[in-house]
Design a protein around this motif. Structure first.
Motif, mmCIF file in Angstrom:
data_model
loop_
_atom_site.group_PDB
_atom_site.id
_atom_site.type_symbol
_atom_site.label_atom_id
_atom_site.label_comp_id
_atom_site.label_asym_id
_atom_site.label_seq_id
_atom_site.Cartn_x
_atom_site.Cartn_y
_atom_site.Cartn_z
ATOM 1 N N ASN A 2 0.839 -1.202 0.000
ATOM 2 C CA ASN A 2 0.000 0.000 0.000
ATOM 3 C C ASN A 2 0.866 1.241 0.000
ATOM 4 O O ASN A 2 1.943 1.264 0.596
ATOM 5 C CB ASN A 2 -0.904 0.015 1.237
ATOM 6 N N SER A 3 0.359 2.272 -0.651
ATOM 7 C CA SER A 3 1.080 3.541 -0.692
ATOM 8 C C SER A 3 1.210 4.107 0.715
ATOM 9 O O SER A 3 0.264 4.036 1.507
ATOM 10 C CB SER A 3 0.314 4.518 -1.588
ATOM 11 N N PHE A 4 2.382 4.663 1.046
ATOM 12 C CA PHE A 4 2.544 5.347 2.327
ATOM 13 C C PHE A 4 1.700 6.624 2.353
ATOM 14 O O PHE A 4 1.151 7.003 3.386
ATOM 15 C CB PHE A 4 4.012 5.763 2.536
ATOM 16 N N ALA A 5 1.658 7.302 1.234
ATOM 17 C CA ALA A 5 1.071 8.644 1.214
ATOM 18 C C ALA A 5 -0.424 8.653 0.967
ATOM 19 O O ALA A 5 -1.120 9.545 1.442
ATOM 20 C CB ALA A 5 1.770 9.492 0.153
ATOM 21 N N ALA A 35 -11.376 7.093 4.318
ATOM 22 C CA ALA A 35 -10.109 7.615 3.801
ATOM 23 C C ALA A 35 -10.062 7.533 2.280
ATOM 24 O O ALA A 35 -9.518 8.411 1.615
ATOM 25 C CB ALA A 35 -8.945 6.840 4.407
ATOM 26 N N LYS A 36 -10.646 6.476 1.738
ATOM 27 C CA LYS A 36 -10.620 6.302 0.279
ATOM 28 C C LYS A 36 -11.715 7.113 -0.418
ATOM 29 O O LYS A 36 -11.740 7.190 -1.643
ATOM 30 C CB LYS A 36 -10.805 4.825 -0.061
ATOM 31 N N GLY A 37 -12.635 7.637 0.357
ATOM 32 C CA GLY A 37 -13.730 8.408 -0.237
ATOM 33 C C GLY A 37 -14.814 7.520 -0.813
ATOM 34 O O GLY A 37 -15.612 7.971 -1.627
ATOM 35 N N SER A 38 -14.841 6.274 -0.380
ATOM 36 C CA SER A 38 -15.786 5.328 -0.980
ATOM 37 C C SER A 38 -17.063 5.146 -0.166
ATOM 38 O O SER A 38 -17.826 4.226 -0.410
ATOM 39 C CB SER A 38 -15.098 3.976 -1.173
ATOM 40 N N PRO A 85 -5.261 14.013 -3.252
ATOM 41 C CA PRO A 85 -5.540 14.109 -1.813
ATOM 42 C C PRO A 85 -4.985 12.860 -1.115
ATOM 43 O O PRO A 85 -5.122 11.752 -1.644
ATOM 44 C CB PRO A 85 -7.069 14.127 -1.747
ATOM 45 N N THR A 86 -4.363 13.070 0.039
ATOM 46 C CA THR A 86 -3.816 11.900 0.731
ATOM 47 C C THR A 86 -4.916 11.129 1.448
ATOM 48 O O THR A 86 -4.759 9.953 1.759
ATOM 49 C CB THR A 86 -2.728 12.297 1.742
ATOM 50 N N THR A 87 -6.014 11.805 1.729
ATOM 51 C CA THR A 87 -7.144 11.142 2.396
ATOM 52 C C THR A 87 -8.420 11.940 2.133
ATOM 53 O O THR A 87 -8.365 13.146 1.873
ATOM 54 C CB THR A 87 -6.897 11.041 3.914
ATOM 55 N N PHE A 88 -9.555 11.249 2.217
ATOM 56 C CA PHE A 88 -10.848 11.945 2.152
ATOM 57 C C PHE A 88 -11.483 12.003 3.535
ATOM 58 O O PHE A 88 -12.637 12.364 3.667
ATOM 59 C CB PHE A 88 -11.777 11.239 1.160
ATOM 60 N N ASN A 89 -10.703 11.627 4.533
ATOM 61 C CA ASN A 89 -11.136 11.737 5.915
ATOM 62 C C ASN A 89 -10.763 13.142 6.382
ATOM 63 O O ASN A 89 -9.592 13.439 6.623
ATOM 64 C CB ASN A 89 -10.429 10.666 6.748
ATOM 65 N N SER A 140 -4.327 6.640 0.537
ATOM 66 C CA SER A 140 -5.109 5.535 1.104
ATOM 67 C C SER A 140 -5.472 4.535 0.009
ATOM 68 O O SER A 140 -6.648 4.245 -0.207
ATOM 69 C CB SER A 140 -6.386 6.090 1.736
ATOM 70 N N THR A 141 -4.491 4.042 -0.684
ATOM 71 C CA THR A 141 -4.777 3.124 -1.779
ATOM 72 C C THR A 141 -3.606 2.173 -2.006
ATOM 73 O O THR A 141 -2.498 2.421 -1.528
ATOM 74 C CB THR A 141 -5.114 3.929 -3.065
ATOM 75 N N SER A 142 -3.889 1.097 -2.736
ATOM 76 C CA SER A 142 -2.828 0.112 -2.956
ATOM 77 C C SER A 142 -1.959 0.511 -4.147
ATOM 78 O O SER A 142 -2.419 1.228 -5.054
ATOM 79 C CB SER A 142 -3.442 -1.263 -3.208
ATOM 80 N N VAL A 143 -0.731 0.031 -4.130
ATOM 81 C CA VAL A 143 0.187 0.333 -5.231
ATOM 82 C C VAL A 143 -0.350 -0.259 -6.535
ATOM 83 O O VAL A 143 -0.250 0.346 -7.597
ATOM 84 C CB VAL A 143 1.591 -0.216 -4.909
#
Lengths: 348, 523
Positions: A112-115, B190-193, B49-53, A117-120
Motif C-alpha cells: 500500500n502507498s505510504f502517502a 479515507a478512500k472516499g468510498s 488528496p492523501t485522504t478523504f477523511n 489511502s490506496t494500494s500500489v
C-alpha cells in the motif's frame, strides 16, 4: 522483364543473408533452436527479475529523508511521526522488510502507498494504461514514419546520387534529434494550443489530447531511427544479392519490400524495442508538460513523498516490462531472421 | 513470416487503440472548440488528496476536497467574520462554547444531522487516537469534553484549558462533520468510498488516482452558509479536479479554456496581465521567514548573530528572487490579514549591511533549505548570497520538502538556520508563534526553533484567557514585538497563492484563505 528461372534465382539469392536459414548451435544436443533459445532466455529473464527485485528494494531506502515525516505533514508531532513510522513498518530491520516484501510479491501484492489511502497495484493499474497508450502510439508512429522515410532516402541517394537530399536529410533529422523534448513540447503547446487553438494544451480528457504528447514523444526517435534505417538501407543496397536482383529487373516493390526491408529491420526493431522501453519509463517530461497522467509523473511524486512502496512497485513493473519487451523484440527478430536465435544478428 | 509480422504490427496498433478507449474520452476537444457545459467547474490540485477523511487532512489538497464534501459548524464571511454553517447560532467563552445546530441539514444518504452526529464527529476529530495535526490548534491543550443535547438542538464544548480561538478553529475544513456511516468505516472514509459519510454540498462520484476526481452537487443539500452578501452565481453541478498539474501547464490550460479556476505560479501571472477575461486574486498562502536553531550548541543562541542576519536581509530582494516580486509583505510572523497581526513594519530590524558585516565576517553556518521556496530553492540561495556578501559562509543543503521536514524536525544537529514556510490555516497568531515557542519538535511539540521562549508562551496564554478582542490583540502584539526584538525570526514575505478565475467563474478568499466552498459559476 520477367524474373530469371527458378534454379538461377535460388542460386543467386543464396547470397541473401535471410535465405541461408538458421545456423544451428548445439545441434548435437538435439534441441530445436527455439527450445534452446527459450531455455537460455527464460533463465536470463528469471535472473534479471531477481536482480531487479533485490536492487529495487535496497536502493529505494537510500533516498534521503524520512517517509514518516513526509506522510505526517508539517504540523505532526514527533509522537505522531513515531506512530506512523511504526505503522508503516519502518522500524523493522531491513532483512525482515525484505522478506515481507518478497513474500508479498509472491502473492502479487505490491503493498500500500505510504502517502495515499490506496494500494500500489491500484495506482499502477490506473496510470500505466496512460503511459502505455502514449508509448505504443509513439512507437507505432516512429516505426510507420522512420522506416519508410529512412528507406526512401537511402534508396534515392544510393550510390551517391542526390547528394543534396542526403545532406538535407541529415541536417533536418540531426536538428530535431538534438532538440530537447521539453523545448519541442513547449513549442508545440505554444503553437497548436495557445496561438492557433486547434489542439488541447494538456490533459487526457479527449482523443485529440493525445496528438501533441505523441508528437513530442516521437519526433526524436523518428529522427534517430530514420537515420539508422537510411544508413542500413545504403549498406543493404550494396550487397551482392541485391545487385543481382536489380540486374534481374525485379519490380521495385518486390526488390525493396521483400529483399531489402527484412534485412534492415533487425537493427530498426532492436532500436525500437529500446526506445519503447525508454518511452514507458521515461516519458516524464512529456507527461509533465502535457499533464498526461502516466507513471512517469507518479514516480517523481512518489520520490518526493518518500513513498517507498509506490517507487518500488513502479520500478518493478517498468523493469519487468522492459525485460518482456526486450524478449519480445528478440522473438520477433528470431522470426524474421532465425540466425539471431543463436545470439547473432544478420548483416554481420 | 509476413503473416506473423502483420499480426504483430496490427497487435501493437490495436493495443494502443484499446488503451485509448480505456483512458482518454471521446468528448470534443476544449482547445479552440467546445468546452464543457457551464454546470461544470474544472480546477487543478497540487497532487492527489492523501485522504478523504477530513479529520486526518494534513495537506492543502486534502483541505480543498474536504471543503466540498463536509460542512463545518461555522464558516468565515468575506470580511473574516464568522457566519453559520451547520450551526445557526453559537456563544463562546475562553473555556467553553455552545452551538445550536440547524435542523434541516442532512448527510448525503438523507440521515438528519443531529447535535449527536456533530458531537460524535468532533469527538472523533479531537480524539488523540485519530492522530490529526490540528486538534490542539482548534481546542487548545488538553482533551475537550464535547456533548450533545438533541432535544435542545445544541452541542456543548468544554475545553481543558482556556482557548479563546475555538470558534475560529471550528471554521477549519478539517473539523468538517463526518456522518456516522463514515465513522463506521474509516478505511472507506479515507478512500472516499462511503458516500453517506459526506455532510457537505458535494459527493465524490469519481476518484481516479493521479487522473481526475469528480464531485457532484447534492440535489437535496440546503445548508448553504448565510453570508452577509449572497455570493454571485450558482454552485457547479460537477466539479472536476485534476491532480498534479504543473503550474505552468495550468496557466496554459486556463488560457486555452481547458481549466476554469486554479492556482498558478508567480512567474506566470504576467501572462494574464491586462487580460479582462481573467480575474487574478493573490492571497498569502504561507508566511516565509528565516528561522534560527536556538538549541544549545547552535551559533544562533547568540542574539548578536541573529540580529546581524536580520540586518542583511532585504525583503524586496528575497521577494524578487523567490516569487517574481509577487510575494506579500509581512510585518510579523503572520499575514497582515490575520487578526491581531502587527499593522506596520516598524518592529522589523532595519537593514544595516555594514553593522552586519562587522559581526558576520568569517563566520560559518549550516543551512538546510527546501527547493519549494522559490524556483529550485531560490529563496535559500538568496540568503546564502546575502550572507556571503556580508563575509559569512553558508553551507547550504537544498533538499525536497520531505527531506527538509525530516532534517528540521528530527535532526536539529544538521542545521543552524533555515527558511521556514508556515501555512497558517487556522488564521491565528498563536498557530504561528508555536513554531518558535514551547515544546521543541524532537520532544513532541511544534517548536522548530527549539528555544522555549517563556515570554512568548506567557503572552499566548494571556491571549487565550482574554475574553475580548482588545485584550487578546494586546497580548499578541507583545508576543510579536518580543520575537522581532529578539530576532527569533526574520520575516520575509508571504508566499503568494495566485488564483486565476476565468470569466464566468468566481471563488472567495475570506480572511486571505481561499475557500473552495465558495466556488461559483457566474455566467
Amino acid at each position: 522483364m520477367s524474373e530469371p528461372v527458378a534454379l538461377s534465382r535460388a542460386t543467386a539469392l543464396d547470397n541473401n543473408p535471410r535465405s541461408r536459414g538458421p545456423r544451428l548451435r548445439g545441434g548435437a544436443r538435439n534441441l530445436s533452436p527455439w527450445t534452446e533459445y527459450a531455455i537460455r532466455r527464460g533463465g536470463g529473464v528469471l535472473l534479471s527479475l531477481a536482480i531487479l527485485v533485490v536492487v529495487t528494494f535496497f536502493m529505494v531506502p537510500l533516498i534521503p529523508g524520512d517517509p514518516a515525516v513526509a506522510v505526517a505533514g508539517a504540523d505532526a508531532t514527533s509522537e505522531q511521526i513515531d506512530a506512523i513510522r511504526h505503522s508503516l513498518g519502518l522500524n523493522d530491520p531491513l532483512w525482515l522488510r525484505f522478506l515481507n516484501y518478497v513474500g508479498d510479491l509472491a502473492t502479487g501484492n505490491l503493498g500500500n502507498s505510504f502517502a495515499y489511502s490506496t494500494s500500489v497495484t491500484t495506482i499502477i493499474a490506473t496510470k500505466l494504461p496512460y503511459t502505455a497508450e502514449l508509448a505504443l502510439l509513439g512507437i507505432t508512429a516512429v516505426l510507420l514514419i522512420s522506416i519508410p522515410a529512412g528507406m526512401s532516402v537511402g534508396i534515392l541517394t544510393r550510390g551517391n546520387r542526390r547528394k543534396w537530399l542526403d545532406v538535407a536529410f541529415g541536417m533536418v533529422t540531426g536538428f530535431f534529434q538534438a532538440v530537447p523534448q521539453y523545448v519541442l513540447a513547449t513549442i508545440l503547446v505554444v503553437l497548436f494550443a495557445i496561438t492557433w487553438r486547434i489542439l488541447p494544451a494538456a490533459g487526457a480528457a479527449t482523443l485529440t489530447a493525445l496528438i501533441l504528447p505523441v508528437v513530442g514523444l516521437s519526433v526524436g526517435p523518428i529522427c534517430s531511427i530514420s537515420r539508422v534505417v537510411r544508413r542500413e538501407t545504403s549498406t543493404v543496397l550494396e550487397q551482392d544479392y541485391l545487385r543481382t536482383a536489380r540486374g534481374w529487373r525485379l519490380p521495385a516493390l518486390r526488390l525493396y519490400a521483400r529483399h531489402t526491408l527484412p534485412n534492415l529491420l533487425t537493427t530498426a526493431l532492436t532500436l525500437a524495442g529500446l526506445i519503447l522501453s525508454g518511452m514507458l519509463g521515461g516519458a516524464i517530461i512529456i507527461e509533465n508538460v502535457f499533464n498526461w497522467p502516466g507513471v512517469g509523473k507518479e514516480i517523481v511524486t512518489a520520490i518526493v513523498n518518500k513513498d517507498y512502496p509506490v517507487i518500488q512497485g513502479i520500478i518493478l513493473v517498468l523493469g519487468f516490462l522492459a525485460i518482456v519487451l526486450n524478449l519480445l523484440v528478440d522473438v520477433i527478430l528470431g522470426l524474421i531472421d532465425p540466425r539471431t536465435l543463436g545470439g547473432k544478428r544478420s548483416n554481420g | 513470416m509476413n503473416t506473423a509480422r502483420s499480426v504483430l504490427s496490427a497487435s501493437a496498433v490495436a493495443a494502443a487503440l484499446l488503451l485509448t478507449s480505456c483512458t482518454t474520452g471521446t468528448t470534443p476537444s476544449a482547445g479552440g472548440s467546445t468546452g464543457p457545459s457551464t454546470d461544470t467547474v474544472r480546477t487543478a490540485l497540487n497532487s492527489d488528496p492523501t485522504t478523504f477523511n477530513a479529520a486526518k487532512a494534513n495537506a492543502k489538497d486534502d483541505y480543498e476536497v474536504a471543503r466540498f464534501l463536509y460542512d463545518t459548524v461555522v464558516r468565515r464571511d468575506a470580511d473574516g467574520k464568522f457566519v453559520g454553517g451547520l450551526a445557526t447560532d453559537w456563544s463562546a467563552t475562553p473555556t467553553e462554547a455552545s452551538l445550536t445546530i440547524r435542523s434541516d441539514a442532512t448527510c448525503a444518504d438523507g440521515t438528519a444531522i443531529t447535535p449527536s452526529i456533530v458531537a460524535q464527529s468532533l469527538n472523533y476529530f479531537a480524539d488523540p487516537a485519530t492522530k490529526n495535526n490540528f486538534g490542539k490548534l482548534v481546542f487548545g491543550p488538553g482533551q475537550p469534553t464535547i456533548t450533545a443535547d438533541d432535544a435542545a438542538g445544541k452541542v456543548n464544548i468544554k475545553l481543558a484549558q482556556p482557548w479563546s480561538e475555538l470558534v475560529g478553529g471550528l471554521t477549519l475544513a478539517q473539523t468538517g462533520i463526518i456522518c456516522p456511516a463514515g465513522l463506521a468505516d474509516l478505511d472507506g472514509l479515507a478512500k472516499g468510498s462511503v458516500p453517506a459519510a459526506f455532510s457537505g454540498p458535494y459527493t465524490l462520484t469519481k476518484a481516479s488516482h493521479g487522473v481526475t476526481y469528480e464531485m457532484t452537487l447534492r440535489s437535496d443539500y440546503k445548508a448553504w452558509p448565510k453570508y452577509a452578501k449572497a455570493l454571485d452565481g450558482v454552485p457547479a453541478k460537477t466539479v472536476k479536479l485534476f491532480p498534479g498539474v504543473n503550474k505552468t501547464t495550468v496557466a496554459n490550460q486556463l488560457l486555452t479554456s481547458e481549466m476554469d479556476v486554479s492556482d498558478i505560479a508567480p512567474a506566470d501571472t504576467q501572462r494574464f496581465d491586462g487580460n479582462k477575461d481573467y480575474t487574478v486574486s493573490t492571497v498569502p498562502f504561507a508566511g516565509i521567514f528565516v528561522l534560527f536553531n536556538q538549541r544549545p550548541g547552535s551559533p544562533f543562541t547568540d542574539p548578536a548573530l541573529r540580529k546581524a542576519v536580520a540586518q542583511v536581509v532585504n525583503q524586496q530582494a528575497f521577494n524578487a528572487a523567490a516569487y517574481a516580486g509577487k510575494g506579500i509583505a509581512y510585518n510579523s510572523i503572520v499575514a497582515p490579514t490575520v487578526a491581531c497581526a502587527l499593522p506596520d513594519n516598524s518592529k522589523l530590524t532595519k537593514e544595516d549591511t555594514a553593522a552586519a558585516k562587522a559581526v558576520l565576517e568569517g563566520k560559518s553556518f549550516k543551512m538546510v533549505g527546501t527547493t519549494s521556496i522559490g524556483p529550485n530553492g531560490a529563496g535559500s540561495t538568496y540568503l546564502q548570497e546575502a550572507l556571503r556578501a556580508a563575509g559569512a559562509t553558508l553551507d547550504l543543503k537544498l533538499v525536497d520538502n520531505g527531506t527538509w521536514a525530516t532534517m528540521t524536525q528530527t535532526k536539529p544537529e544538521t542545521w543552524d538556520l533555515t527558511i521556514q514556510g508556515d501555512a497558517n490555516f487556522v488564521g491565528t497568531v498563536a498557530a504561528s508563534l508555536t513554531r518558535i515557542a514551547g515544546v521543541p519538535t524532537e520532544k513532541g511539540g511544534r517548536n522548530i526553533g527549539g528555544a522555549e521562549n517563556a515570554e512568548v508562551l506567557a503572552d499566548i496564554s494571556t491571549a487565550q484567557n482574554a475574553s475580548d478582542n482588545a485584550a487578546r490583540c494586546a497580548a499578541y502584539t507583545d508576543a510579536q514585538t518580543s520575537i522581532l526584538a529578539d530576532n527569533d525570526i526574520v520575516p520575509l514575505v508571504g508566499e503568494p497563492q495566485i488564483v486565476v478565475q476565468r470569466a464566468g467563474f468566481s471563488i472567495q478568499a475570506p480572511s486571505g484563505i481561499v475557500d473552495y466552498g465558495t466556488l461559483r459559476i457566474t455566467k
